[in-house]
Scaffold this active site. Structure first.
Site, mmCIF file in Angstrom:
data_model
loop_
_atom_site.group_PDB
_atom_site.id
_atom_site.type_symbol
_atom_site.label_atom_id
_atom_site.label_comp_id
_atom_site.label_asym_id
_atom_site.label_seq_id
_atom_site.Cartn_x
_atom_site.Cartn_y
_atom_site.Cartn_z
ATOM 1 N N SER A 1 -9.420 1.569 3.239
ATOM 2 C CA SER A 1 -8.613 2.337 2.309
ATOM 3 C C SER A 1 -7.577 1.516 1.545
ATOM 4 O O SER A 1 -6.951 2.033 0.612
ATOM 5 C CB SER A 1 -7.903 3.475 3.045
ATOM 6 O OG SER A 1 -6.997 2.957 4.025
ATOM 7 N N LYS B 1 0.828 -1.207 0.000
ATOM 8 C CA LYS B 1 0.000 0.000 0.000
ATOM 9 C C LYS B 1 0.869 1.266 0.000
ATOM 10 O O LYS B 1 1.895 1.338 0.689
ATOM 11 C CB LYS B 1 -0.900 -0.024 1.233
ATOM 12 C CG LYS B 1 -1.948 1.077 1.310
ATOM 13 C CD LYS B 1 -2.827 0.834 2.540
ATOM 14 C CE LYS B 1 -3.898 1.887 2.716
ATOM 15 N NZ LYS B 1 -4.737 1.605 3.916
ATOM 16 N N SER C 1 -9.858 -0.781 7.246
ATOM 17 C CA SER C 1 -9.137 -0.584 5.984
ATOM 18 C C SER C 1 -8.399 -1.801 5.478
ATOM 19 O O SER C 1 -7.928 -1.808 4.341
ATOM 20 C CB SER C 1 -8.159 0.588 6.101
ATOM 21 O OG SER C 1 -8.874 1.802 6.072
#
Length: 538
Positions: free
Chosen positions: A204, A123, A228
């Site tokens: 996210s 990420k 997330s």
């Protein structure tokens, strides 16, 4: 973080080339072909497990160079052409060179561990001190190169893993606006759900979820403050693990909340997730909370009968938000029973009572922790404070805020120091309602070893005008308490994956993996995505 009613929860390059996604307005969602994926001429999805990949690497049937090339070819065909899921924000220009090094080491008899020569998608809020940027999806950090690897990246490199690319995410981990669209960032555009392309990938950790599910990489790293990892894993048909706070180091990760932030694995199987966890878990000298971490067993009890005789708390008041999901949940409980577990109905009476306190804690902690992160970037830091980030967004509003604003940033900026009584009161309330009056009480009162409940509702349509419309599920009890949670596929609704969450007491991560593995082996609900354009009415 995925979005909710409060706006912050539940909520073709050459093989050696790499470039950030241009910092321009994202293109509109393109219409996909009306037929099946054969029209895109996609290469086959390689869904081999980490263990299977290691077997083939060990016999010489596969090399790490070939594996990286295969992942890049898949990215060419799926991510920036064909379905265009936009999971990857930037490729590692050194990935093939690193793969050659790992192959050379293997040829000399040096294998660092289960992840030796395995590509990992990371990420884009996790620092990598290489030629890739770490931006949280924001144009403010589009040219920011971290001076040092995050602790988990240091551990991954030591384990022989190959950081193949950075994944797109909900910008600033979905803590900028009350009207955000999960998976959208100014730098990366809108990530799409590989099961149904006009549906949300949640967030996210959107790009990690969509990318690993679509076989752009075997495994990936997400981060979570509240949902997330769990939400994008569940919605993209993956196994995702939000560890106990302190099990995995957080240094070098763009923060929201030291109370709740953690990195964790996202994978297509329980065993793959655990292999990744073993590589990243451990004390972090730059994160004092990890001094409490307990060592993980090499084998957490991966047996089909791991649920035999285990009392499992079925949290009925975290279900009931969708009839089709309820049907899957009922089937999941039956599967637990058939695997030998003893399901016990449990209620968490504090559900829905701590959201405002959690929001208060996150607002205070974000302002302070973001400034601390900027300080780690040294003289080259493009900002020093949350106020600087707000000013940048205002100046670059046409590119940074074409669809939604920065209301959460602005509220957080008005908060005082962490010594404020309001912050201390909110934090104490969070712990009481999720720990002592929540998970701890439920586990003790019913003498259960873990709790289960639906992770998510069906993925909602992407809506850049109105923002996310979260459709149910829970991640908050585990997130706010700091306790572990693992989501495992438990079926689909109209072709959209739904997950089952296992949550337990602090440091019960390995135990939960054993239960999750037994459920996975009993049910085998994981299905590869098919990149359907939409869910059309007959």
């Amino acid at each position: 973080m995925p979005s909710s009613r409060r706006g912050f929860l539940k909520s073709g390059l050459g093989l050696e080339a790499a470039a950030a996604i241009p910092s321009a307005l994202p293109r509109p969602l393109a219409a996909a072909p009306s037929g099946d994926t054969a029209e895109w001429q996609l290469p086959p999805a390689d869904e081999r497990s980490v263990a299977e990949l290691q077997r083939d690497l060990g016999t010489g049937a596969l090399t790490s160079v070939a594996l990286v090339e295969q992942c890049f070819a898949r990215m060419d065909a799926v991510d920036r052409s064909g379905p265009r899921i936009r999971a990857v924000i930037e490729r590692n220009p050194d990935a093939l060179a690193i793969a050659r090094e790992r192959d050379a080491e293997r040829a000399q008899g040096k294998v660092r561990g289960p992840l030796h020569g395995i590509p990992v998608l990371v990420k884009d809020n996790v620092d990598t001190a290489d030629r890739m940027r770490t931006s949280a999806g924001s144009l403010l950090l589009a040219d920011s190169v971290a001076p040092r690897d995050a602790h988990i990246i240091e551990r991954l490199r030591a384990a022989g893993a190959i950081i193949i690319a950075k994944a797109n995410l909900s910008e600033w981990a979905n803590f900028r606006s009350t009207k955000s669209s999960s998976g959208w960032s100014a730098r990366g555009g809108q990530t799409r759900n590989p099961y149904v392309l006009d549906r949300s990938p949640c967030g996210s950790s959107s790009g990690t979820g969509a990318g690993v599910s679509a076989a752009l990489a075997p495994i990936g790293i997400g981060t979570e403050t509240d949902g997330s990892i769990i939400c994008p894993s569940a919605i993209n048909g993956l196994v995702g693990h939000k560890p106990t706070i302190g099990l995995v180091g957080r240094s070098g990760i763009i923060p929201i909340s030291p109370s709740q932030d953690t990195a964790g694995p996202m994978a297509r199987s329980v065993a793959d997730a655990y292999a990744l966890l073993l590589a990243i878990a451990g004390p972090d000298p730059r994160d004092p909370v990890t001094s409490r971490a307990r060592a993980l067993p090499a084998d957490p009890g991966f047996r089909p009968d791991a649920l035999k005789g285990v009392r499992i708390g079925v949290v009925q008041n975290l279900a009931g938000f969708n009839g089709a999901v309820d049907a899957l949940f009922k089937d999941a409980v039956a599967a637990l029973r058939s695997a030998g577990a003893e399901p016990i109905d449990v209620t968490l009476p504090t559900a829905g009572k701590y959201g405002d306190a959690e929001y208060e804690v996150l607002l205070y902690e974000f302002k302070a922790s973001l400034a601390a992160y900027f300080a780690t970037l040294g003289p080259a830091a493009p900002a020093r404070s949350l106020a600087d980030a707000i000013a940048f967004n205002s100046r670059e509003a046409a590119r940074e805020m074409p669809y939604f604003g920065q209301e959460i940033f602005e509220v957080a900026q008005r908060k005082g120091p962490l010594t404020d009584a309001a912050y201390r009161k909110a934090r104490a309330s969070c712990l009481a309602l999720t720990r002592t009056q929540g998970i701890d009480r439920a586990l003790r009162a019913q003498r259960v070893q873990a709790l289960v409940y639906p992770s998510n509702g069906p993925a909602w349509p992407i809506d850049l005008v109105n923002g996310d419309r979260f459709t149910g599920g829970d991640s908050s009890f585990a997130a706010v308490s700091g306790y572990p949670s693992i989501t495992v596929p438990m079926g689909q609704v109209q072709g959209l994956p739904i997950g089952l969450s296992f949550t337990g007491a602090a440091w019960s991560d390995a135990q939960l993996y054993g239960y999750a593995f037994a459920f996975e082996q009993t049910t085998r609900h994981r299905r590869a995505p098919t990149f359907r354009p939409t869910i059309a009415a007959e």
